[in-house]
Each structure stands twice: as structure tokens, then as C-alpha cells.
Design an enzyme around this catalytic site. Structure first.
Site, PDB file in Angstrom:
ATOM      1  N   GLU A 108       7.489  -0.538  11.362  1.00 25.81           N
ATOM      2  CA  GLU A 108       6.402  -1.513  11.200  1.00 25.81           C
ATOM      3  C   GLU A 108       6.955  -2.808  10.621  1.00 25.81           C
ATOM      4  OE1 GLU A 108       4.771  -2.659   8.322  1.00 25.81           O
ATOM      5  OE2 GLU A 108       5.669  -1.465   6.715  1.00 25.81           O
ATOM      6  N   CYS A 147       0.823  -1.211   0.000  1.00 24.65           N
ATOM      7  CA  CYS A 147       0.000   0.000   0.000  1.00 24.65           C
ATOM      8  C   CYS A 147       0.855   1.258   0.000  1.00 24.65           C
ATOM      9  CB  CYS A 147      -0.932   0.003   1.210  1.00 24.65           C
ATOM     10  SG  CYS A 147      -0.088   0.051   2.809  1.00 24.65           S
ATOM     11  N   ALA A 176      -6.696  -6.741   7.078  1.00 32.44           N
ATOM     12  CA  ALA A 176      -7.921  -6.850   7.873  1.00 32.44           C
ATOM     13  C   ALA A 176      -7.648  -7.546   9.202  1.00 32.44           C
ATOM     14  CB  ALA A 176      -8.986  -7.608   7.080  1.00 32.44           C
TER      15      ALA A 176
END
EC number: 1.2.1.70
Length: 448
Positions: free
Chosen positions: A114, A51, A195
């Protein structure tokens, strides 16, 4: 190391509309890898698409041609090369190695440190390997990147900001709701890793969860106990009661448009604002949703900004960040040393083999007819003389490999070991800017 090139398109500096077109979903990776490996001279290729970025790493058998690589990528994604030239960052050799290691360690992410990126790098190399596009060099490079990430996170501990895009999104939602997320209804759309991460962060924040997926069984698999599970057909109705919705699918389609949010939405919700967060590239939520009264839309561009309530910009401790960069530098050197040894080994072996063959021939010729007691003395003299003459070229070859002077390595290997012409282990290469192409519109050089 000039045989390794990287074309990077970082999300922080590229328009979302372009990044969407460049984004390569997991199911599209095989076709992208095949198209890029078909570029003449490309031996190995790795496509990393997240992303936040799309990047192509190529290992060349011959002189690198990044312009051809860019044209192939543009064609495979249904684009012309011109829009990509404006945003492409071209890296070669050490810079390309360092970039992948920093990316995999999370140091190039907008959420510094991250760790989700590690899984994405592993998935990228797995897809490329399945297409036969990964050899020893790229595999070792990815191994170095994963090891770097492991070392960085183990060594810096809490000093490097722990988090992810998903946790940042959940924090932003909590900041936009009057009383935070505890006890509020959060709808998560998607069943993949993004998700899953959103569900975990929202559960920790105390939200009441509903998981919505194209496959209800997969949605149920990631939903915690007590959460509702819905199919995509149930999405419009679920939006009526949710306080917030986070999209985290890999679908290339728009799943929510302004027209899906009818005029009765605001009335049904009694004036409660609906917070919509889109973590997807390509976007699942059409930008026209921003114009719907009573709806607050955030996408990745918004989350990168510091103005979003609840968004805590990544601010690693300076000492932790310095240590992380030191670890990256160490691992870059470690990989380059491995490459130098590998690049120089075959030319040196050939050179030494030719020297030994020369010694044997000259000894046989010089000692013909000599008495047995003189043969060892003459043989030793010839051996010492030839090895002394070969020492200089051997040392220069090793030094050139260590300095990354591929042209010198190839020249010396060819001069002193004629069979080197048949081996492409370390070909000569003169770097060329991406813009060196016959296409007049593609004549610009990428940013560095």
C-alpha cells in the site's frame, strides 16, 4: 550507526486499546516532537503515527538512552511506561534504517505494497521539521525511505499487491452485502485522506455515496458529483437508510455508540443489516455497537483477519516480494555508505591536518642551518616518514567507520587528533536495552 534508534509499536501485535492511547493525531504531532526532543541527548526526532503503528525515530548526540525516550513517550501520551515495555520493539542502526524503509515501501503493512504510508511519512517529517527537530541525517533517512518506496512500486508493478486499508474496507463491505456495493447506499464519515480513499474505492465499486463531515464544505470538496453531503449532526438520520457506513476521521472522540442506534433502527430498516466499518485509531465507533441487533461492526483488527467476507489478504507474487526486499537492502546500504563517509570525514580531515602541521614543524626544525640544496631532500624524507606512520591509523579509522565501530572511530580520532574531543560527530556508544532504568517496573528489555 548506533546513534539512530527506533521505538516501534506495531498494530498487528499490540492491543487496540493501547494503540489508541499511543496514536498521535496530526494536530498533536508538534507537542509530541517537542516532548521527545527534550530527552537529554536527543538531537533529532521523527514521530510516525498511523492506523497501523506508532513509531519514534531518534538521532542522538551522545550515548543513546531508549528507556528515557520510552518514558517521555509514555508521559506525553498520559501512560505509565509499564504497558509500553511489553509491546515496544527496539531497533538500532542498520535495523532501524531497514525498518523505516520497509514501512515506507508498504512492505510492513497488512495490505502489502500500500502506498498511503508514503504521504504519512512525509507529513511526519514536515511536522518535525517545523519544530526544528530534523537535521541532515534524519532528512536523508526519510529521503532514502521515500526513494525506496518509489523504486519498489516502479520495479514490481502489479506484482506487489496494489491497494490500501480503504480499498480493503470497501471490499469487505461489498462482501458482506448480499449483492455487493453496486447501487447500494454507502455513508462515508470524514474528510481526510482516509475518507478520500474510501470515496474513490466505493465510487469504483458503483456505490451511491453520502459524505458526512464536521465541516460540510470540506465534505462537499471530496464528494463526487451526485453524492449527498451532510454534517455530523445529520449522522443519526443518515444511518437509518444507509446499507453501510465507513468511519475515516482523525477525531479522537467516539462518534457512534450503541445508545445512538435506538430500538427503532431495526424496525425502520425492515431487518436489513447495517454494516459499520471503523478505520480510525483512536476508534470512532464504540465497541459496544457490536451488541446492537442488526448491526455488523468491523474495525482494523477484524480487517487484518482472513475471515471477513470480501477481505482478500495481501499476497504479493513471490518474485515481486523478493525484488522489493532486494531494493530495500540496496537502499539501506546506500544510506549507510553515506553515513560512513560523513562519520569518518571529519576525524580523517583532522588527522591529516595534524600530520601536515607536524611535517611543517619538523621540516622547519630539521632544515634550520642546512644548505639550500639539502633542504628539499630532508623535507621530502620527513614528509614521507610522517605520512607513512599516519597511513595505518587513517586506514583503520576508515575501516572502523565502515564497520560501524563508533567506539574505535572515537578512540582513534582522539588519539591521533586531540581536537576530536571537542567534536561530537561520532561519539562512543554502548547500546543498552530499553529496560535499563532505575524504575524497577520498567526493567524489562523490549522485544526484538
Amino acid at each position: 550507526m548506533s546513534r539512530l534508534t527506533c521505538l516501534a509499536f506495531p498494530g498487528r501485535s499490540i492491543p487496540m486499546a493501547v494503540l489508541e492511547r499511543l496514536s498521535v493525531a496530526a494536530r498533536e504531532l508538534p507537542a509530541s516532537v517537542r516532548a521527545l526532543r527534550a530527552v537529554p541527548g536527543v538531537d533529532q526526532v521523527l514521530v510516525l503515527s498511523t492506523c497501523e503503528r506508532t513509531e519514534v525515530y531518534a538521532w542522538w548526540t551522545d550515548e543513546a538512552d531508549p528507556a528515557a525516550l520510552l518514558r517521555a513517550l509514555a508521559g506525553q501520551r498520559g501512560l505509565g511506561p509499564e504497558p509500553l515495555l511489553e509491546h515496544a520493539v527496539g531497533l538500532t542502526g542498520r535495523e532501524a534504517v531497514q525498518h523505516l524503509l520497509r514501512v515506507t515501501a508498504g512492505l510492513d503493512s497488512f495490505v502489502r505494497g500500500e502506498s498511503d504510508i508514503v504521504g504519512q511519512v512525509r507529513a511526519a517529517v514536515q511536522a518535525a521539521r517545523a519544530e526544528g527537530a530534523v537535521g541532515l541525517e534524519v532528512q536523508r533517512l526519510v529521503d532514502a525511505a521515500v526513494n525506496t518506496s518509489r523504486r519498489v512500486h516502479r520495479s514490481t508493478g502489479a506484482g506487489l499487491a496494489a491497494g490500501s486499508v480503504a480499498s480493503t474496507a470497501v471490499a469487505a463491505v461489498a462482501g458482506l452485502l448480499p449483492d455487493g456495493l453496486a447501487g447500494r447506499d454507502l455513508l462515508v464519515v470524514g474528510t481526510g485522506q482516509v475518507a478520500v480513499s474510501v470515496v474513490a474505492a466505493a465510487r469504483e465499486a458503483g456505490a451511491r455515496l453520502t459524505v458526512c463531515g464536521r465541516d460540510p464544505e470540506r465534505a462537499a470538496a471530496i464528494a463526487p458529483a451526485g453524492a449527498r453531503v451532510l454534517g455530523l449532526d445529520d449522522l443519526p438520520g443518515a444511518l437509518l437508510d444507509a446499507d453501510a457506513v465507513v468511519f475515516g476521521t482523525s477525531s479522537p472522540e467516539r462518534l457512534l455508540r450503541a445508545g445512538d442506534l435506538g430500538p427503532g433502527l431495526s424496525e425502520h430498516r425492515s431487518g436489513r443489516e447495517l454494516v459499520v466499518v471503523d478505520l480510525c485509531v483512536p476508534r470512532n465507533v464504540d465497541p459496544d455497537v457490536r451488541g446492537v441487533p442488526g448491526v455488523r461492526l468491523l474495525d482494523l483488527t477484524d480487517l487484518r483477519g482472513a475471515a471477513v467476507p470480501g477481505r482478500r489478504p495481501s499476497a504479493p507474487a513471490p518474485a515481486a516480494l523478493e525484488l522489493a526486499e532486494q531494493i530495500v537492502a540496496q537502499e539501506v546500504d546506500r544510506f549507510l555508505h553515506w553515513w560512513v563517509d560523513r562519520a569518518a570525514a571529519e576525524p580523517v580531515r583532522r588527522l591529516r591536518a595534524d600530520v601536515e602541521a607536524c611535517v611543517r614543524e619538523e621540516v622547519a626544525r630539521a632544515t634550520r642551518g642546512l644548505s639550500p640544496d639539502l633542504e628539499p631532500l630532508v623535507a621530502e624524507g620527513i614528509r614521507r616518514a610522517v605520512q607513512h606512520l599516519a597511513h595505518g591509523p587513517t586506514r583503520r579509522l576508515l575501516d572502523a567507520a565502515a564497520a560501524g565501530e563508533d567506539e574505535v572511530v572515537a578512540l582513534l580520532a582522539g588519539l591521533f587528533a586531540p581536537s576530536a574531543e571537542e567534536d561530537q560527530a561520532v561519539p562512543a556508544y554502548s547500546p543498552q536495552p530499553i529496560g535499563n532504568t532505575s524504575n524497577a517496573a520498567a526493567s524489562a528489555t523490549p522485544r526484538r
